[in-house]
Design a protein around this motif. Structure first.
Motif, PDB file in Angstrom:
ATOM      1  N   PHE A   8     -17.787 -13.531 -19.531  1.00  0.00           N
ATOM      2  CA  PHE A   8     -17.259 -13.927 -20.833  1.00  0.00           C
ATOM      3  C   PHE A   8     -16.868 -12.699 -21.653  1.00  0.00           C
ATOM      4  CE2 PHE A   8     -19.960 -17.519 -19.669  1.00  0.00           C
ATOM      5  CZ  PHE A   8     -19.179 -18.612 -20.026  1.00  0.00           C
ATOM      6  N   PHE A   9     -17.759 -11.713 -21.681  1.00  0.00           N
ATOM      7  CA  PHE A   9     -17.523 -10.543 -22.518  1.00  0.00           C
ATOM      8  C   PHE A   9     -16.354  -9.711 -21.993  1.00  0.00           C
ATOM      9  CE2 PHE A   9     -22.061 -11.543 -23.158  1.00  0.00           C
ATOM     10  CZ  PHE A   9     -22.013 -11.824 -24.508  1.00  0.00           C
ATOM     11  N   LYS A  10     -16.225  -9.614 -20.683  1.00  0.00           N
ATOM     12  CA  LYS A  10     -15.118  -8.857 -20.118  1.00  0.00           C
ATOM     13  C   LYS A  10     -13.780  -9.496 -20.476  1.00  0.00           C
ATOM     14  CE  LYS A  10     -17.629  -7.027 -16.101  1.00  0.00           C
ATOM     15  NZ  LYS A  10     -17.681  -6.945 -14.615  1.00  0.00           N
ATOM     16  N   VAL A  11     -13.718 -10.829 -20.364  1.00  0.00           N
ATOM     17  CA  VAL A  11     -12.459 -11.516 -20.659  1.00  0.00           C
ATOM     18  C   VAL A  11     -12.132 -11.428 -22.141  1.00  0.00           C
ATOM     19  CG1 VAL A  11     -11.235 -13.716 -20.579  1.00  0.00           C
ATOM     20  CG2 VAL A  11     -12.724 -13.054 -18.682  1.00  0.00           C
ATOM     21  N   MET A  12     -13.117 -11.647 -23.006  1.00  0.00           N
ATOM     22  CA  MET A  12     -12.865 -11.582 -24.442  1.00  0.00           C
ATOM     23  C   MET A  12     -12.411 -10.191 -24.862  1.00  0.00           C
ATOM     24  SD  MET A  12     -15.724 -14.059 -26.254  1.00  0.00           S
ATOM     25  CE  MET A  12     -17.148 -13.402 -25.400  1.00  0.00           C
ATOM     26  N   GLN A  13     -13.006  -9.156 -24.264  1.00  0.00           N
ATOM     27  CA  GLN A  13     -12.620  -7.794 -24.598  1.00  0.00           C
ATOM     28  C   GLN A  13     -11.190  -7.510 -24.138  1.00  0.00           C
ATOM     29  OE1 GLN A  13     -14.826  -4.585 -22.637  1.00  0.00           O
ATOM     30  NE2 GLN A  13     -14.756  -3.421 -24.547  1.00  0.00           N
ATOM     31  N   VAL A  26     -11.672 -18.898 -24.353  1.00  0.00           N
ATOM     32  CA  VAL A  26     -12.679 -18.343 -23.453  1.00  0.00           C
ATOM     33  C   VAL A  26     -14.051 -18.956 -23.695  1.00  0.00           C
ATOM     34  CG1 VAL A  26     -13.838 -16.244 -22.686  1.00  0.00           C
ATOM     35  CG2 VAL A  26     -11.403 -16.189 -23.257  1.00  0.00           C
ATOM     36  N   SER A  27     -14.554 -18.811 -24.896  1.00  0.00           N
ATOM     37  CA  SER A  27     -15.929 -19.177 -25.188  1.00  0.00           C
ATOM     38  C   SER A  27     -15.999 -20.413 -26.073  1.00  0.00           C
ATOM     39  CB  SER A  27     -16.641 -18.004 -25.874  1.00  0.00           C
ATOM     40  OG  SER A  27     -18.012 -18.248 -25.993  1.00  0.00           O
ATOM     41  N   GLY A  28     -17.122 -21.115 -26.021  1.00  0.00           N
ATOM     42  CA  GLY A  28     -17.278 -22.355 -26.757  1.00  0.00           C
ATOM     43  C   GLY A  28     -17.677 -22.161 -28.203  1.00  0.00           C
ATOM     44  N   ASN A  29     -16.891 -21.406 -28.966  1.00  0.00           N
ATOM     45  CA  ASN A  29     -17.146 -21.201 -30.390  1.00  0.00           C
ATOM     46  C   ASN A  29     -16.331 -22.217 -31.191  1.00  0.00           C
ATOM     47  OD1 ASN A  29     -18.946 -18.926 -30.419  1.00  0.00           O
ATOM     48  ND2 ASN A  29     -17.210 -17.627 -29.864  1.00  0.00           N
ATOM     49  N   PRO A 314      -4.926 -18.855  -7.785  1.00  0.00           N
ATOM     50  CA  PRO A 314      -6.369 -19.120  -7.844  1.00  0.00           C
ATOM     51  C   PRO A 314      -7.027 -18.547  -9.092  1.00  0.00           C
ATOM     52  CG  PRO A 314      -5.897 -17.395  -6.248  1.00  0.00           C
ATOM     53  CD  PRO A 314      -4.575 -17.961  -6.665  1.00  0.00           C
ATOM     54  N   GLY A 315      -8.174 -19.119  -9.443  1.00  0.00           N
ATOM     55  CA  GLY A 315      -8.862 -18.765 -10.679  1.00  0.00           C
ATOM     56  C   GLY A 315      -9.695 -17.506 -10.596  1.00  0.00           C
ATOM     57  N   THR A 316      -9.069 -16.408 -10.260  1.00  0.00           N
ATOM     58  CA  THR A 316      -9.762 -15.121 -10.170  1.00  0.00           C
ATOM     59  C   THR A 316      -9.715 -14.410 -11.525  1.00  0.00           C
ATOM     60  OG1 THR A 316      -7.748 -13.946  -9.548  1.00  0.00           O
ATOM     61  CG2 THR A 316      -9.074 -14.892  -7.757  1.00  0.00           C
ATOM     62  N   LEU A 317     -10.548 -13.407 -11.658  1.00  0.00           N
ATOM     63  CA  LEU A 317     -10.532 -12.614 -12.881  1.00  0.00           C
ATOM     64  C   LEU A 317      -9.186 -11.922 -13.053  1.00  0.00           C
ATOM     65  CD1 LEU A 317     -12.082 -11.572 -15.341  1.00  0.00           C
ATOM     66  CD2 LEU A 317     -12.948  -9.701 -13.908  1.00  0.00           C
ATOM     67  N   ASP A 318      -8.605 -11.423 -11.965  1.00  0.00           N
ATOM     68  CA  ASP A 318      -7.297 -10.765 -12.054  1.00  0.00           C
ATOM     69  C   ASP A 318      -6.231 -11.729 -12.564  1.00  0.00           C
ATOM     70  OD1 ASP A 318      -8.217  -8.318 -11.246  1.00  0.00           O
ATOM     71  OD2 ASP A 318      -7.633  -8.573  -9.146  1.00  0.00           O
ATOM     72  N   ASN A 319      -6.287 -12.985 -12.116  1.00  0.00           N
ATOM     73  CA  ASN A 319      -5.289 -13.946 -12.576  1.00  0.00           C
ATOM     74  C   ASN A 319      -5.543 -14.381 -14.019  1.00  0.00           C
ATOM     75  OD1 ASN A 319      -3.598 -13.985 -10.376  1.00  0.00           O
ATOM     76  ND2 ASN A 319      -4.612 -15.707  -9.378  1.00  0.00           N
ATOM     77  N   VAL A 320      -6.791 -14.340 -14.448  1.00  0.00           N
ATOM     78  CA  VAL A 320      -7.072 -14.564 -15.873  1.00  0.00           C
ATOM     79  C   VAL A 320      -6.399 -13.482 -16.701  1.00  0.00           C
ATOM     80  CG1 VAL A 320      -8.897 -14.425 -17.620  1.00  0.00           C
ATOM     81  CG2 VAL A 320      -9.202 -15.884 -15.622  1.00  0.00           C
ATOM     82  N   TYR A 321      -6.525 -12.249 -16.244  1.00  0.00           N
ATOM     83  CA  TYR A 321      -5.857 -11.146 -16.945  1.00  0.00           C
ATOM     84  C   TYR A 321      -4.335 -11.335 -16.942  1.00  0.00           C
ATOM     85  CZ  TYR A 321     -10.310  -8.571 -16.785  1.00  0.00           C
ATOM     86  OH  TYR A 321     -11.614  -8.168 -16.941  1.00  0.00           O
ATOM     87  N   ALA A 327       1.259 -15.014 -20.201  1.00  0.00           N
ATOM     88  CA  ALA A 327       1.385 -16.330 -20.839  1.00  0.00           C
ATOM     89  C   ALA A 327       0.790 -16.340 -22.241  1.00  0.00           C
ATOM     90  CB  ALA A 327       0.719 -17.407 -19.982  1.00  0.00           C
ATOM     91  N   GLY A 328      -0.064 -15.371 -22.547  1.00  0.00           N
ATOM     92  CA  GLY A 328      -0.679 -15.332 -23.864  1.00  0.00           C
ATOM     93  C   GLY A 328      -1.763 -16.366 -24.048  1.00  0.00           C
ATOM     94  N   VAL A 329      -2.458 -16.693 -22.959  1.00  0.00           N
ATOM     95  CA  VAL A 329      -3.555 -17.659 -23.006  1.00  0.00           C
ATOM     96  C   VAL A 329      -4.749 -17.059 -22.274  1.00  0.00           C
ATOM     97  CG1 VAL A 329      -4.372 -19.964 -22.387  1.00  0.00           C
ATOM     98  CG2 VAL A 329      -1.974 -19.621 -23.048  1.00  0.00           C
ATOM     99  N   ALA A 330      -5.916 -17.075 -22.925  1.00  0.00           N
ATOM    100  CA  ALA A 330      -7.131 -16.532 -22.313  1.00  0.00           C
ATOM    101  C   ALA A 330      -8.095 -17.670 -21.982  1.00  0.00           C
ATOM    102  CB  ALA A 330      -7.810 -15.541 -23.257  1.00  0.00           C
ATOM    103  N   GLY A 331      -8.391 -17.824 -20.695  1.00  0.00           N
ATOM    104  CA  GLY A 331      -9.386 -18.780 -20.232  1.00  0.00           C
ATOM    105  C   GLY A 331     -10.430 -18.057 -19.404  1.00  0.00           C
ATOM    106  N   MET A 332     -11.275 -18.816 -18.755  1.00  0.00           N
ATOM    107  CA  MET A 332     -12.305 -18.224 -17.899  1.00  0.00           C
ATOM    108  C   MET A 332     -11.978 -18.456 -16.433  1.00  0.00           C
ATOM    109  SD  MET A 332     -14.781 -16.479 -19.161  1.00  0.00           S
ATOM    110  CE  MET A 332     -16.046 -16.615 -17.884  1.00  0.00           C
TER     111      MET A 332
END
Length: 365
Positions: A8-13, A26-29, A314-321, A327-332
């Motif tokens: 979570f922290f890596k993606v948010m950063q 990313v996170s459930g806030n 696929p839902g890898t960390l690299d593809n999240v980046y 696309a301007g969208v951050a998920g997990m």
């Protein structure tokens, strides 16, 4: 012992440092307003006598615990107010594993990553049970892996990340398995106010010395930063859990507890109904856009997360980046939640820009 930094922290950063506008999913806030009575209670507390700023009872303010006990139909002495559901789960899992009844922890796959992290921290051994594609859990699969080494079974309903809601039959079977193997079922019900199916069943409605229920007001009142949760223990397990809570945290924030109590006593059901209606609308809009993008997805019956899979992506960390950058969208990444959803992404619908995010994904794919 080494602990991995949560993804979570890596993606948010990464999203925060992006060179473009990014919709954070990313996170459930929660992005909606807390109950009005909560704000008023906190304002009033600021003018309290200074003795009200000192240590509260370690197990929680008596008035708050009595309010919880009455609402949950349990004895007040079974309730421990904690620093969010995170600490409640820690206390429950620790109690399960220190009983010398087994060191294995049965978890679902996909799984909220903090449960495996706590298992590692507590010296337990993990056993995973895959859920169905819609997120439902077949108790027979849990029974297949349960043994005399099973000390704890952890479930989350409504579920993060799948949005599944476990019905009464499922919860009864899970309690029965825990009883059979002298294990403890830890039922994390932090999303209990977000059931869109009408099937949610609290484990507290099933009388047993082998189940602990944990939850918090973080999501239901949109106050993740207040850190007020609680655990309901069987009477035989309360004393040791209270001691661990005192040693780890001393107590939970006194002003936050009082504000939550004020909100409980002065907020009607309409507040929660309006939140559920808003989330239903977001789910509809987001899944419609996923249809346009040709994605496969699971429509949540509870909570506020959508899991989606895109062809050849696929839902890898690299593809999240990549989605953040292009696309301007951050998920997990799905890989954060276990092996069974490595191809998937999880998106938290806790932003007023959920419709915009959905359109961006549809355009991108």
């Amino acid at each position: 012992m080494e602990y991995d930094e949560p993804l979570f922290f890596k993606v948010m950063q990464y999203a925060a440092n992006a060179d473009r506008d990014v919709v954070d999913m990313v996170s459930g806030n929660p992005d909606w307003e807390p109950p009005e009575a909560l704000r008023e209670g906190l304002h009033d507390y600021a003018d309290a006598d200074s003795d009200q700023f000192q240590y509260p009872p370690s197990e929680g303010l008596r008035d708050l615990r009595e309010e919880i006990a009455e609402r949950r139909n349990v004895d007040v002495e079974q309730v421990i107010v904690t620093n969010g559901a995170g600490e409640a789960n820690y206390l429950a899992m620790a109690r399960a594993l220190e009983r010398d009844a087994g060191d294995e922890v049965i978890l679902t796959d996909p799984v909220y990553p903090y449960y495996p992290g706590k298992t590692t921290m507590l010296g337990g051994e993990m056993r995973f049970v895959s859920t169905e594609l819609d997120g439902s859990l077949d108790p027979a699969k849990v029974r297949d892996v349960a043994s005399d080494d099973t000390g704890c079974i952890v479930v989350n309903t409504p579920n993060n990340p799948t949005g599944a809601v476990y019905d009464r039959e499922t919860m009864e079977e899970l309690v029965a398995i825990a009883e059979e193997y002298d294990a403890l079922l830890v039922a994390d019900e932090v999303y209990d106010h977000f059931d869109f199916s009408g099937r949610f069943e609290s484990a507290l409605t099933i009388d047993s010395e082998h189940r602990i229920v944990t939850t918090a007001y973080s999501k239901s009142m949109a106050i993740t930063g207040y850190r007020v949760g609680y655990a309901v223990f069987p009477e035989s397990l309360v004393k040791a859990a209270k001691t661990r809570h005192m040693l780890v945290n001393v107590a939970t924030s006194r002003p936050a507890q009082q504000a939550v109590l004020d909100a409980l006593q002065n907020t009607d059901a309409e507040y929660y109904e309006e939140t559920r209606a808003m989330l239903r609308a977001r789910i509809d809009a987001f899944t419609d856009a996923l249809d346009e993008a040709g994605a496969e997805y699971s429509r949540p019956d509870g909570a506020f997360y959508v899991m989606a899979r895109f062809e050849d992506f696929p839902g890898t960390l690299d593809n999240v980046y990549t989605l953040i950058d292009e696309a301007g969208v951050a998920g997990m990444p799905g890989e954060a939640f276990g092996e069974s959803r490595e191809e998937w992404f999880r998106f938290a619908l806790v932003t007023p820009r959920a419709d915009e995010a959905a359109a961006r994904l549809a355009d991108y794919f």
